[in-house]
Scaffold this active site. Structure first.
Site, PDB file in Angstrom:
ATOM      1  N   HIS A 306       0.859  -1.187   0.000  1.00  0.00           N
ATOM      2  CA  HIS A 306       0.000   0.000   0.000  1.00  0.00           C
ATOM      3  C   HIS A 306       0.890   1.230   0.000  1.00  0.00           C
ATOM      4  O   HIS A 306       1.946   1.230   0.629  1.00  0.00           O
ATOM      5  CB  HIS A 306      -0.900   0.012   1.235  1.00  0.00           C
ATOM      6  CG  HIS A 306      -2.079   0.901   1.075  1.00  0.00           C
ATOM      7  ND1 HIS A 306      -2.020   2.242   1.313  1.00  0.00           N
ATOM      8  CD2 HIS A 306      -3.337   0.631   0.644  1.00  0.00           C
ATOM      9  CE1 HIS A 306      -3.200   2.774   1.052  1.00  0.00           C
ATOM     10  NE2 HIS A 306      -4.010   1.833   0.638  1.00  0.00           N
ATOM     11  N   ASP A 363      -7.946  -5.461   0.171  1.00  0.00           N
ATOM     12  CA  ASP A 363      -8.431  -6.338  -0.895  1.00  0.00           C
ATOM     13  C   ASP A 363      -8.039  -7.793  -0.714  1.00  0.00           C
ATOM     14  O   ASP A 363      -8.519  -8.656  -1.441  1.00  0.00           O
ATOM     15  CB  ASP A 363      -7.921  -5.830  -2.258  1.00  0.00           C
ATOM     16  CG  ASP A 363      -8.566  -4.510  -2.635  1.00  0.00           C
ATOM     17  OD1 ASP A 363      -9.742  -4.336  -2.299  1.00  0.00           O
ATOM     18  OD2 ASP A 363      -7.898  -3.663  -3.242  1.00  0.00           O
TER      19      ASP A 363
END
Ligand code: CMC
Length: 428
Positions: A306, A363
């Site tokens: 991320h 996710d």
């Protein structure tokens, strides 16, 4: 006031330091170009703040996420999705009266114009649901023109925001029904947000939808976890497009398109495809990790890494725990969760992932929960979009509330040819 000093060509410039409420600091470089002729260069905006915002706070090193100051863990456990939507857009949790009005707006704006049903017939059955969603959201601007407004504080904005949040759910469910060749199901007045979506998705004349509070709660939790994430790619797109003063539908349509990409919201579909690939082809976890590290391979470990989190994404932590609890309760097993856990364990022990602080993101586990709910894989990113919508609207409103509204317009460093003459075609 604190400032930073920049020295360039013998000149010294004092640049003010801006401090946020969580002691985050930035150098305000807005006077830089005028004073020195310089611009800043930061490809991919890795270190550039595009705005100040009071909506969402993330501390990526500590793995903290809060909406309007409230920890995501509390909201995921206790709040409803419509409360969270209200909180993000208006700044505070709704009072009972405010909640009642907001819910009424959601209910009264849940249907889409009957003529819009013909749009669905125009899409091939293989159309990706994200293409349908973005097209239909933009098409709302053709039917609901009364909601174009420059009064961003007023009743019109309230209706426009609620109508989008409500209608996006109807559009998503209708596109699913269309893809499986079943008649669409109209929304029901007395159902809450997540329940109404599930009803429109799974009710059929031959197989009535049976509500299940645990599944409805699971969906609400997923939507809450997606609801905002400050200046990510799709939200920044909404702000950038909206800064031209185009209407909310067009701005959100652009944001949905940005969300579709596999490095962003589209990663949830990619994660499941990756896990299915591992299962189907009996691939070893060791080989997958090796491919993810191989710079010559295009393979990435989807659902890992991320831009902001350099620690476990708090949303992934909530989802992993949620999956374990609900699977146990239902005695439900999904081979993909075992592969996911093995993959996670191997990655978290691997020096490549450790050095780069790559952890599972939202996710990684969301798709596994969506599968249990019965959502088809190609609709996962649509679910992300439904969840993210209140955040996009809140950010759009915050930008328009700021005075003066500044059009978004980055600069560049030109690296092309210097001036040269035009040469006619026969002489080239
Ligand atoms: N698998 C393998 N290597 C990775 C991964 C990954 N998933 N993520 C990052 N890296 C490596 C990358 O190769 C680079 O290595 P090096 O320094 O040797 O060149 C380093 O880690 C930094 O990566 P980056 O791509 O420069 O980092 P970024 O901040 O630009 O990108 C990201 C962030 C999310 C796009 C990236 O981590 C990624 O592609 N992850 C997989 C896709 C994914 O799961 N996206 C969903 C993000 S969460 C939902 C959302 O908010 O969008």
């Amino acid at each position: 006031m604190e400032h930073a000093i920049l020295t360039y060509q013998g000149k010294t410039l004092e640049l003010p330091i801006v401090e946020g409420s969580e002691e985050e600091k930035a150098i305000d470089i807005s006077s830089l170009r005028q004073a020195t002729g310089l611009i800043t260069l930061d490809v991919g905006y890795q270190n550039t703040g595009s705005c100040t915002s009071s909506i969402t706070f993330i501390d990526g090193d500590k793995g903290i996420l809060r909406y309007r100051g409230i920890p995501i863990e509390e909201l995921a456990e206790k709040a409803s999705f419509s409360e969270v939507a209200y909180l993000l857009i208006y700044g505070n949790l709704p009072t009972p009266e405010e909640q009642q009005i907001f819910s009424k707006h959601l209910t009264q704006n849940s249907m889409i114009h009957e003529e819009m049903l013909r749009f669905f017939d125009g899409f091939p059955p293989t159309a990706h649901p994200m293409a349908i969603l973005s097209t239909m959201v933009n098409a709302l601007s053709v039917y609901y023109t009364d909601y174009y407004t420059e009064d961003f504080q007023g009743d019109t904005f309230d209706l426009m925001a609620a109508s989008l949040i409500s209608r996006i759910r109807t559009i998503a469910a209708y596109s699913y029904k269309h893809s499986i060749g079943e008649p669409h199901v109209y929304p029901k007045r007395d159902l809450k947000y997540a329940s109404n979506f599930l009803y429109m998705m799974f009710e059929s004349p031959v197989n009535p939808y049976v509500p299940d509070p645990d599944i409805e709660r699971a969906l609400s939790t997923l939507l809450i976890l997606h609801a905002d994430h400050e200046q990510n790619c799709s939200t920044s797109t909404v702000r950038l497009v909206g800064s031209s003063m185009v209407n909310l539908y067009a701005s959100i349509c652009a944001g949905i398109c940005a969300l579709w990409g596999p490095l962003h919201g589209g990663a949830n579909q990619k994660v499941i495809e990756m896990l299915e690939d591992i299962r189907r082809n009996n691939l070893s976890i060791k080989d997958c990790i090796a491919s993810a590290k191989d710079k010559n391979s295009k393979f990435r470990l989807f659902g890992f890494g991320h831009r902001v989190y350099k620690n476990y994404d708090p949303r992934a932590k909530i989802l992993k725990k949620y999956c374990e609890t609900i699977f146990k309760k239902y005695n439900y097993d999904d081979p993909l969760i075992h592969i996911a856990m093995e993959l996670e364990e191997a990655a978290l022990k691997d020096d490549f992932f450790v050095e780069r602080k790559l952890y599972p993101n939202v996710d990684f586990y969301s798709g596994i929960l969506y599968r249990m709910i019965g959502i088809p894989t190609n609709m996962f990113t649509v679910m992300f979009a439904i969840g993210r919508l209140p955040g996009m609207i809140a950010q759009w409103k915050e930008m328009h509330d700021a005075v003066p509204l500044k059009i978004g317009r980055p600069r560049q460093i030109y690296t092309g040819s210097t001036i040269r003459p035009y040469v006619p075609i026969g002489q080239r």
